[in-house]
Design an enzyme around this catalytic site. Structure first.
Site, PDB file in Angstrom:
ATOM      1  N   PRO A 200       0.662  -1.263   0.021  1.00  0.00           N
ATOM      2  CA  PRO A 200      -0.012   0.176  -0.055  1.00  0.00           C
ATOM      3  C   PRO A 200       0.656   1.346  -0.138  1.00  0.00           C
ATOM      4  CG  PRO A 200      -1.109  -1.652   1.480  1.00  0.00           C
ATOM      5  CD  PRO A 200       0.336  -2.063   0.895  1.00  0.00           C
ATOM      6  N   TYR A 201       1.911   1.312   0.763  1.00  0.00           N
ATOM      7  CA  TYR A 201       2.859   2.441   0.654  1.00  0.00           C
ATOM      8  C   TYR A 201       3.298   2.623  -0.952  1.00  0.00           C
ATOM      9  CZ  TYR A 201       7.004   5.343   1.187  1.00  0.00           C
ATOM     10  OH  TYR A 201       8.149   6.300   1.077  1.00  0.00           O
ATOM     11  N   GLY A 202       3.840   1.827  -1.523  1.00  0.00           N
ATOM     12  CA  GLY A 202       4.252   2.100  -2.826  1.00  0.00           C
ATOM     13  C   GLY A 202       2.905   2.388  -3.691  1.00  0.00           C
TER      14      GLY A 202
END
Length: 402
Positions: A200-202
């Site tokens: 999710p960060y990327g």
């Protein structure tokens, strides 16, 4: 019949004349002072020839504070906006002490998720450019709380873009990440490598990039997107360092975990999320990363700001071009601290990838930027000196500055 006393009349006239003279002098003094003095707060709302005013979102954080220090040293005017969820007011206070002159630095406590507050900040300040650092930034945490990451990164970037458009701020330096690439089959990573993020960060960062790029097509914005790799180190002069909130140590950078272990705050590295996995297809079974010193990273941002051109987009990887394994990193940390850190390797974590390192050719050719602080042990030694001198980080102030 009563007659006026001439002496009393002369005294009265004299007093009136003296009062008139004093009033005139006061008016002249006030007028003169109003031309020679401008309120420090007013300075941030004015455009001044030869002075570039940069909004630094997340400027109280690890990377943002180092970027602010560099900008101030280079003569920029800076406004920090931070909600202090990940940043440190102590870092801001140090910057304010270093640059106390009126019109150099101001700090605004605000959340970028509050569109009304952000719009008010833009309406009250004459920004020339935005360096957008503010973001939650831990891969492991993003897999646990994905909605938090999409809101904090993607949604908040939209708020910043809308305010930039509304108030005609045309230069954006966006702090992105190599996590947008995911796990490419071919190394090293170039700017043409397909972006297939796996956590999710990327994904949230790539969505923010996409919004920026789409908006840039319909405007004359100057856009620079910097996808950087794993950040280490601290200010070489020992003024700033990294001090994450205690509750986030489990998700933080591997350097912070190494230092905590060296200081005895944690019994070893087995609790740290990044020291996980010994079965990757690498030369020693552990993850390989490209570690970039924060001083080099900040230099890349400033060069990007200097080279930004209206109507043009620049996308650059910021790394050393050399990968180091987790085991190699831990050994360098042991040498830097002089402590035999105990390490227990655990199973790999979700959302991680085996090998990621950059090809910095494009940024070298176009921005004349090359990483200079490439000795892993030396970067860790610099950061370790700050850690030893600041055992409680920046401390906890009794009253928050504003």
């Amino acid at each position: 019949m009563d007659y006026a006393d001439p002496k009393r009349k002369r005294n009265f006239v004299g007093k009136v004349a003296l009062a008139a003279i004093l009033t005139t002098v006061c008016i002249l003094v006030l007028k003169k002072s109003s031309f020679n003095y401008t309120s420090p707060v007013i300075l941030f709302s004015l455009r001044e020839q030869g002075v570039t005013h940069v909004l630094v979102t997340g400027g109280a954080g690890y990377i943002g504070s180092h970027a602010t220090l560099r900008l101030l040293k280079d003569g920029y005017r800076v406004t920090i906006v931070d909600n202090l969820s990940r940043g440190n007011i102590g870092a801001v206070k140090i910057l304010q002490e270093l640059f106390p002159e009126p019109g150099r630095l101001q700090f605004i406590y605000a959340d970028l998720g509050d569109a009304k507050a952000v719009n008010k900040i833009f309406s009250e300040n004459a920004f020339d450019a935005v360096m957008h650092f503010a973001a939650v930034a831990y891969v492991g945490e993003s897999t646990m709380y994905p909605l938090k990451y999409y809101h904090n990164i993607t949604s908040n970037t939209l708020v910043v873009l809308e305010s930039m458009a509304r108030h005609d701020v045309r230069t954006l330096i966006y702090s992105s990440t190599c996590a947008t690439y995911g796990e490419p089959e071919k190394m090293p990573i170039t700017e043409e490598t397909t972006q297939v993020p796996i956590n999710p960060y990327g994904k949230a960062k790539k969505m923010a990039e996409d919004m920026i790029l789409d908006f840039s097509k319909t405007s004359d914005m100057a856009v620079m997107i910097l996808r950087y790799f794993n950040v280490i180190g601290s200010d070489p002069e020992g003024r700033l360092g990294e001090s994450p909130p205690p509750e986030l140590r489990e998700h933080g950078r591997i350097s912070g975990a190494c230092f905590d272990a060296a200081r005895g705050i944690m019994p070893g590295l087995k609790f740290h999320s990044q020291v996980k996995g010994t079965d990757y297809k690498t030369h020693d079974g552990t993850c390989i990363r490209d570690y970039i010193d924060v001083t080099d990273l900040v230099d890349a941002h400033v060069k990007a700001l200097e080279k930004a051109e209206p109507g043009k987009v620049g996308i650059y990887n910021v790394g050393t071009g050399k990968g180091r394994s987790v085991k190699e990193f831990v050994e360098a940390c042991k040498r830097a601290t002089g402590v035999a850190i105990k390490v227990d390797y655990l199973p790999r974590r979700p959302g991680d990838y085996a090998e990621v390192y950059s090809d910095p050719t494009k940024i070298r050719n176009e921005l004349n930027w090359t990483a200079r602080y490439t000795d892993l042990q030396e970067s860790l030694q610099v950061a370790w000196r700050w850690q030893k001198a600041h055992r409680d980080g920046y401390g906890t102030p009794s009253v928050m500055a504003s």
